[in-house]
Design a protein around this motif. Structure first.
Motif, short mmCIF file in Angstrom:
data_model
loop_
_atom_site.label_atom_id
_atom_site.label_comp_id
_atom_site.label_asym_id
_atom_site.label_seq_id
_atom_site.Cartn_x
_atom_site.Cartn_y
_atom_site.Cartn_z
N GLU A 37 0.87 -1.17 0.00
CA GLU A 37 0.00 0.00 0.00
C GLU A 37 0.91 1.22 0.00
O GLU A 37 1.78 1.33 0.85
CB GLU A 37 -0.88 -0.02 1.26
CG GLU A 37 -1.69 1.24 1.43
CD GLU A 37 -2.65 1.16 2.62
OE1 GLU A 37 -3.10 0.04 2.95
OE2 GLU A 37 -2.91 2.20 3.22
N LEU A 38 0.72 2.13 -0.94
CA LEU A 38 1.57 3.32 -1.01
C LEU A 38 0.91 4.48 -0.28
O LEU A 38 -0.29 4.73 -0.45
CB LEU A 38 1.84 3.71 -2.47
CG LEU A 38 2.84 2.83 -3.24
CD1 LEU A 38 2.87 3.26 -4.72
CD2 LEU A 38 4.23 2.92 -2.64
N ARG A 39 1.69 5.19 0.53
CA ARG A 39 1.25 6.39 1.24
C ARG A 39 2.15 7.52 0.78
O ARG A 39 3.34 7.55 1.12
CB ARG A 39 1.46 6.19 2.74
CG ARG A 39 0.66 5.05 3.30
CD ARG A 39 -0.84 5.36 3.20
NE ARG A 39 -1.59 4.48 4.07
CZ ARG A 39 -1.73 4.69 5.37
NH1 ARG A 39 -1.18 5.71 5.97
NH2 ARG A 39 -2.43 3.84 6.09
N LEU A 40 1.61 8.43 -0.01
CA LEU A 40 2.46 9.40 -0.69
C LEU A 40 2.27 10.80 -0.12
O LEU A 40 1.16 11.33 -0.07
CB LEU A 40 2.12 9.39 -2.19
CG LEU A 40 2.17 8.00 -2.84
CD1 LEU A 40 1.80 8.09 -4.32
CD2 LEU A 40 3.54 7.34 -2.66
N ALA A 61 -2.27 -0.92 -13.56
CA ALA A 61 -3.01 -2.08 -13.03
C ALA A 61 -2.06 -3.09 -12.40
O ALA A 61 -2.08 -4.28 -12.72
CB ALA A 61 -3.86 -2.73 -14.13
N PHE A 62 -1.21 -2.61 -11.50
CA PHE A 62 -0.24 -3.50 -10.84
C PHE A 62 -0.98 -4.46 -9.90
O PHE A 62 -1.66 -4.01 -8.97
CB PHE A 62 0.75 -2.67 -10.00
CG PHE A 62 1.78 -1.92 -10.79
CD1 PHE A 62 2.69 -2.60 -11.59
CD2 PHE A 62 1.88 -0.54 -10.69
CE1 PHE A 62 3.68 -1.90 -12.29
CE2 PHE A 62 2.86 0.16 -11.38
CZ PHE A 62 3.76 -0.52 -12.19
N PRO A 63 -0.80 -5.76 -10.09
CA PRO A 63 -1.52 -6.71 -9.22
C PRO A 63 -1.13 -6.59 -7.74
O PRO A 63 -1.94 -6.91 -6.87
CB PRO A 63 -1.08 -8.08 -9.76
CG PRO A 63 -0.60 -7.83 -11.15
CD PRO A 63 -0.06 -6.43 -11.17
N LEU A 64 0.08 -6.15 -7.42
CA LEU A 64 0.53 -6.10 -6.03
C LEU A 64 0.16 -4.80 -5.32
O LEU A 64 0.36 -4.67 -4.12
CB LEU A 64 2.05 -6.26 -5.95
CG LEU A 64 2.61 -7.63 -6.32
CD1 LEU A 64 4.14 -7.56 -6.42
CD2 LEU A 64 2.19 -8.69 -5.31
N LEU A 65 -0.35 -3.83 -6.06
CA LEU A 65 -0.62 -2.52 -5.46
C LEU A 65 -2.05 -2.51 -4.90
O LEU A 65 -3.02 -2.38 -5.65
CB LEU A 65 -0.42 -1.41 -6.49
CG LEU A 65 -0.56 0.02 -5.98
CD1 LEU A 65 0.42 0.30 -4.83
CD2 LEU A 65 -0.33 1.01 -7.12
N SER A 66 -2.16 -2.65 -3.57
CA SER A 66 -3.50 -2.80 -2.99
C SER A 66 -4.22 -1.47 -2.83
O SER A 66 -5.44 -1.43 -2.86
CB SER A 66 -3.40 -3.52 -1.64
OG SER A 66 -2.73 -2.71 -0.71
#
Ligand code: NAI
Length: 329
Positions: A37-40, A61-66
């Motif tokens: 999960e990215l927190r920017l 559409a990155f599969p790992l990016l929740s």
């Protein structure tokens, strides 16, 4: 595990992050099984540009990016984060003195250190890329008394990688044949890239190179001034290689270093190699189970000693300056 790891990145609309975020989301930081999960974090005027970056992340559409969350409040963005990559910083502008630069960045890294202290996950690891990286990391660390000091690192991996590349080119081998390179000191022109413990195909690099003049008058200044050379050539500071190094440092800190090799990491000094405690300086390090150790027992000759001491003296003077400004908590 299937629980996403929360990764905070600051300066997220900037040049380095345009090369960094997509690689994290593609799995290059935590591997092909681990959702992230990215927190920017950005400053308010850059949030619109950051929304554009998030649109592009969506479009991969990155599969790992929740999940991706953005914001301009460190307290919110850093909530529960496991990893923090502090890339955003105030660049030196025209007419700015070194003390102005330290003070402007102090304002950023005191706030972010406190926010991490109060809101990050218990296991948080913090890596500072934004310059002056070592002293910014010291400021953040000093303002986060509840987080162990050793969870604060600064980036000298780019210098390390530059030194590996120069040595490989000089000796005509692939970079895979180079091991045990070390950067000592500050991420600045005083850094000391040390080939005297490095190996080329398992043989001492100094013996393979057999050219002290090259080491002193070519290799050293080339690595020390590489950042300026890239600005000259590109008209912009290194971004893709800085992003690459930021990923590699954090990846190795989380997932470990290979056997029979080490990496350069700027970590809080613990007195090793006669470097007094109180600064964050680059050392040869190995990592096991998410914990780094400084490689001990290397012999330091008079030439190396002088270079290491000069760079540590610069770090000490930066520390004194920010201490005098009341930035160390
Ligand atoms: P950039 O100027 O393209 O991006 C920096 C971003 O940080 C900007 O979008 C800016 O709005 C943001 N920012 C400023 N203050 C902030 C704050 N308080 N919170 C969140 N975001 C904030 O710069 P670039 O090229 O991405 O470089 C970033 C930093 O990395 C610079 O300080 C640069 O000197 C440093 N750097 C470090 C290297 C190293 O090896 N340690 C290598 C290359 C660059």
């Amino acid at each position: 595990s299937n629980t996403p790891v929360k990764v905070a990145v600051t300066g997220a609309a900037g040049a380095i992050c345009y090369n960094l975020l997509f690689r994290i989301a593609a799995g290059e930081l935590l591997g092909p099984e681990q959702p992230v999960e990215l927190r920017l974090l950005e400053i308010t005027p850059a949030l619109k540009a950051l929304e554009g970056v998030v649109m592009e992340l969506d479009d991969c559409a990155f599969p790992l990016l929740s999940k991706v969350e953005i914001g301009d409040d460190a307290n919110t963005v850093f909530d529960g984060v496991n990893l923090a990559m502090l890339v955003g910083a105030r660049p030196r502008s025209k007419g700015m003195e070194r003390s102005d630069l330290l003070e402007a960045n102090g304002a950023i890294f005191t706030v972010q250190g406190r926010a991490l202290n109060d809101h990050a996950a218990d296991d948080v690891k913090v890596l500072v890329t934004g310059n002056p990286a070592n002293t910014n990391a010291l400021i953040a660390m000093s303002n986060a008394p509840d987080i162990p000091n050793r969870r604060f690192n600064a980036l000298t991996r780019l210098d390390h990688n530059r030194a590996v590349a120069q040595l490989a080119q000089k000796t005509g081998v692939s970079v895979n044949a180079i091991s045990q390179m070390t950067i000592w000191g500050n991420h600045s022109a005083t850094q000391y890239p040390d080939v005297f413990h490095a190996l080329v195909d398992g043989r001492p690099a100094a013996e393979v190179v057999d050219d002290q003049d090259w080491v002193e008058n070519d290799f050293l200044p080339t690595v020390q001034k590489r950042g300026a050379a890239i600005i000259d050539a590109r008209g912009a500071s290194s971004a893709a290689s800085a992003a690459n190094a930021t990923i590699e440092h954090m990846r190795d800190w989380v997932r470990g270093t290979p056997a029979n090799d080490w990496v350069s990491m700027s970590v809080p000094s613990d007195g090793s190699y006669g470097i007094a405690e109180g600064v964050i300086t680059s050392y040869p390090c190995t990592v096991t189970d998410g914990e780094y150790s400084i490689v001990e027992g290397l012999e330091i000759d008079a030439f190396s000693r002088e270079k290491i001491d000069a760079s540590v003296a610069e770090l000490n003077s930066e520390r004194e300056a920010v201490h005098g400004m009341g930035l160390l908590g």
